[in-house]
Write a protein that holds these residues in place. Structure first.
Motif, short mmCIF file in Angstrom:
data_model
loop_
_atom_site.label_atom_id
_atom_site.label_comp_id
_atom_site.label_asym_id
_atom_site.label_seq_id
_atom_site.Cartn_x
_atom_site.Cartn_y
_atom_site.Cartn_z
N HIS A 119 -9.97 9.59 -18.95
CA HIS A 119 -9.33 8.38 -18.31
C HIS A 119 -10.58 7.44 -17.82
CE1 HIS A 119 -5.63 10.64 -18.62
NE2 HIS A 119 -5.27 9.33 -18.44
N ASP B 21 -0.38 9.58 -23.61
CA ASP B 21 0.36 8.47 -23.33
C ASP B 21 1.53 8.42 -24.87
OD1 ASP B 21 -0.49 7.87 -20.97
OD2 ASP B 21 -2.14 6.88 -21.62
N GLU B 22 1.01 8.71 -25.81
CA GLU B 22 1.52 8.38 -26.96
C GLU B 22 1.05 9.22 -28.26
OE1 GLU B 22 1.81 4.44 -29.94
OE2 GLU B 22 2.38 3.96 -27.81
N LYS C 61 -8.31 5.21 -27.26
CA LYS C 61 -7.81 4.40 -25.99
C LYS C 61 -7.53 3.01 -26.58
CE LYS C 61 -10.14 5.55 -22.25
NZ LYS C 61 -10.93 5.78 -20.96
N THR D 90 -3.51 -1.99 -23.83
CA THR D 90 -2.02 -2.69 -23.37
C THR D 90 -2.03 -4.02 -23.00
OG1 THR D 90 -2.25 -1.69 -21.26
CG2 THR D 90 -1.64 -0.28 -22.94
N LYS E 70 -4.02 2.88 -23.09
CA LYS E 70 -3.06 4.01 -23.13
C LYS E 70 -4.01 4.99 -24.08
CE LYS E 70 -0.18 2.00 -26.90
NZ LYS E 70 1.13 1.72 -27.39
#
Length: 360
Positions: A54, A76-77, A93, A96, A102
């Protein structure tokens, strides 16, 4: 494009042997980037690992066994490919709309298989150009011809990736050779979507080969992928895998005559052998002896790594982006291929190593 001085990591265990750092750092250097790719040895998903991913300095990550599935709840997805195979080996990464990012999980092992096979097909048919996008598929069978099929030898995570890769090329059904009926059933249960495309069929012995592959309008295997470790078979069940594979490999091949508007048919059927330690495994030698066009696992390892590079650079975790060589450029990729292959072939292939963990 990812900004300079970002950090990329490979998470998993054991990974000390991985050729991925050399491949990716060579690509970064050729791109004129100060990005770095390093290994992070871990057998589980930890808070420290998640914090690193992150962090703003992290441009993306690769994940290998034993945490390809364990990482999924922390993303996240998921791409459709990761969802289908229940495996993630690449974290992209993706920007967004609110200015953040995300974490999107992708499975580039699929593209390692698909693009290695397409590259070999291009060797057989240098003109006209063969596309690498979603249009690169064979047409469905007609009433007067049998199905154009694929074959996978194995039963683990790499087997699922290989089966889906063959399906992306329009091949169906997908035949499986494996000594363990339950393992085959697990693959079938994990990929029910393939049933609508012709199914997954277990070839248990040469009699099954005769039933499904010999005779008029029977399925014709164009491409095969080997996903088992190159260990000498010890048991009757292990020997039967090689016996059944040999039965498939000796089925006569006649180049299909039905029209194929996008992908040409192979002049020699393609066999991608995923293990590459030693470079010429037992199965590699068997397939070559029967006249198949054999591709070693280094090609799949390189192709999945280049797919990662393209996705990280664009910040998009799609098959289309992962297959678009214009993102990094043909000359860069050719140099990266040559460097990686030179490094791996220079190593002494003393012992075989399982490849079911996927190319790292």
């Amino acid at each position: 494009m990812a900004p300079p001085s970002q950090k990329f990591h490979l998470f998993g265990y054991p990974i000390a042997h991985s050729a991925a750092p050399a491949l990716h750092n060579h690509c970064f250097n050729l791109l004129g980037s100060e990005n770095t790719y390093t290994i992070w040895s871990t057998s589980k998903v930890t808070q420290e690992m998640l914090a690193v991913i992150h962090d703003r300095d992290c441009g993306g990550a690769a994940v290998t066994m034993p945490i390809k599935t364990a990482i999924i709840p922390f993303l996240d997805e998921l791409s459709p490919e990761s969802r289908i195979t229940n495996a993630c080996n690449t974290i992209v990464k993706v920007p967004t709309a609110d200015g953040g990012v995300k974490l999107v999980g992708q499975n580039t092992d699929i593209l390692g298989v698909r693009n290695a096979l397409l590259s070999a097909l291009k060797e057989q048919h240098p003109n006209p150009p063969i596309p690498s996008d979603a249009s690169a598929t064979y047409p469905p069978p007609t009433a007067s011809s049998g199905p154009l099929a694929g074959l996978v030898i194995g039963g683990g995570a790499t087997t699922r990736s290989a089966a889906h890769a063959l399906t992306l090329l329009g091949l169906a059904p997908i035949f499986l050779i494996n000594r363990d009926v339950e393992e085959v059933r697990a693959v079938m249960d994990a990929m029910p979507h393939l049933s609508s495309a012709g199914g997954l069929i277990h070839l248990r012995d040469p009699a099954d080969v005769e039933t499904y592959l010999v005779g008029e309008n029977k399925a014709r295997i164009l491409m095969a992928v080997g996903c088992i470790p190159s260990f000498a078979p010890q048991t009757a069940a292990e020997r039967m895998v090689y016996t059944t594979a040999s039965a498939v490999l000796t089925v006569p091949y006649v180049v299909p005559t039905l029209p194929s508007p996008v992908l040409p048919y192979p002049t020699r059927r393609l066999f991608l052998e995923m293990p590459y330690k030693p470079l010429q495994t037992t199965m590699y030698k068997v397939a070559a002896a029967h006249g198949w066009h054999v591709i070693d696992g280094i090609e799949a390892m390189i192709e999945q790594g280049l797919a990662q590079q393209r996705m990280w650079l664009r910040g998009v975790a799609s098959v289309a982006v992962g297959s678009d060589s214009s993102i990094t450029g043909a000359s860069l990729e050719q140099l990266a291929r040559q460097d990686t292959r030179s490094r791996l072939t220079a190593q002494n292939p003393v012992s075989a190593a399982p490849h079911e963990q996927g190319p790292v």
